[in-house]
Design an enzyme around this catalytic site. Structure first.
Site, PDB file in Angstrom:
ATOM      1  N   CYS A  88      17.573  58.729  50.056  1.00  0.00           N
ATOM      2  CA  CYS A  88      16.648  58.086  50.983  1.00  0.00           C
ATOM      3  C   CYS A  88      16.821  58.707  52.359  1.00  0.00           C
ATOM      4  CB  CYS A  88      16.940  56.583  51.031  1.00  0.00           C
ATOM      5  SG  CYS A  88      15.850  55.666  52.141  1.00  0.00           S
ATOM      6  N   HIS A 130      10.273  53.644  44.860  1.00  0.00           N
ATOM      7  CA  HIS A 130      11.200  53.671  45.992  1.00  0.00           C
ATOM      8  C   HIS A 130      10.475  53.290  47.284  1.00  0.00           C
ATOM      9  CE1 HIS A 130      14.693  55.524  48.231  1.00  0.00           C
ATOM     10  NE2 HIS A 130      13.752  55.555  49.166  1.00  0.00           N
ATOM     11  N   GLU A 131       9.318  53.902  47.511  1.00  0.00           N
ATOM     12  CA  GLU A 131       8.583  53.638  48.758  1.00  0.00           C
ATOM     13  C   GLU A 131       7.999  52.227  48.773  1.00  0.00           C
ATOM     14  OE1 GLU A 131       9.283  55.606  51.054  1.00  0.00           O
ATOM     15  OE2 GLU A 131      10.029  57.181  49.734  1.00  0.00           O
ATOM     16  N   HIS A 134      10.580  49.881  49.893  1.00  0.00           N
ATOM     17  CA  HIS A 134      10.722  49.865  51.360  1.00  0.00           C
ATOM     18  C   HIS A 134       9.766  48.860  51.994  1.00  0.00           C
ATOM     19  CE1 HIS A 134      13.653  52.809  52.629  1.00  0.00           C
ATOM     20  NE2 HIS A 134      13.138  53.737  51.833  1.00  0.00           N
TER      21      HIS A 134
END
Length: 181
Positions: A88, A130-131, A134
């Site tokens: 990351c 993953h994004e 976030h």
């Protein structure tokens, strides 16, 4: 448009749930351009708006030469899983194996307000998950098993970039598909 500073682990914006985008305007297009430029300069496989301090549900990706963005994503995950290395930009020089869905169908909007559907597997699926995490205030270290998470926290504490005060690690609110995570 402009390369922005990337927020690092410990910044509260990384632990806050981002707000839905409601205005598909010039400011949003500037944000997507800034995210793209910053991601490509880093370089990274993806970058979410909170990582540059903007609490909106927008991210970009750069996987296998394909650069794209998605606004207000909604994901459908496969039941088949993949395990692989993940890092990351907000946790520099930290890489751990992380379990994710093998494929994903992501629905959302373009920066112009047009509906978009992205289907991806392997690295693209990993980047999209993953994004999107976030945007929910979740970091990939939250998805690690307890032993790996403890090791990751040790590496973070020992890193040159980490501040003096240790933030609390939040456990992912998303299903982990019975992996005991």
């Amino acid at each position: 448009m402009a390369i922005q500073p990337i927020r690092l682990f410990g910044d509260p914006v990384l632990r806050s749930k981002a707000q839905e985008v409601v205005d598909f305007d010039k400011e949003l297009r500037t944000l997507v351009a800034d995210l793209t430029d910053t991601m490509l300069e880093a370089p990274g496989a993806g970058l979410a708006a909170p990582q540059i301090g903007v609490g909106l549900r927008v991210f970009t990706w750069n996987v296998d030469g394909e650069v794209g963005h998605l606004v207000n994503p909604d994901l459908t995950l496969s039941s088949e899983l993949q395990d692989g290395p993940e890092g990351c930009l907000s946790l520099p020089d930290l890489t751990f194996d992380c379990t994710r869905a093998l494929s994903v169908v992501a629905r959302g909007w373009s920066m112009y307000g047009e509906p978009v559907t992205i289907e991806g597997s392997e690295l693209l699926a990993r980047a999209i998950q993953h994004e999107t995490d976030h945007l929910d205030g979740v970091l990939f270290i939250d998805r690690l098993d307890p032993a790996a998470r403890k090791l990751a926290m040790r590496e973070i504490r020992e890193s040159e970039w980490f501040g003096l005060e240790l933030p609390t690690v939040k456990v992912s609110p998303h299903p982990t598909r019975g992996l005991g995570l």
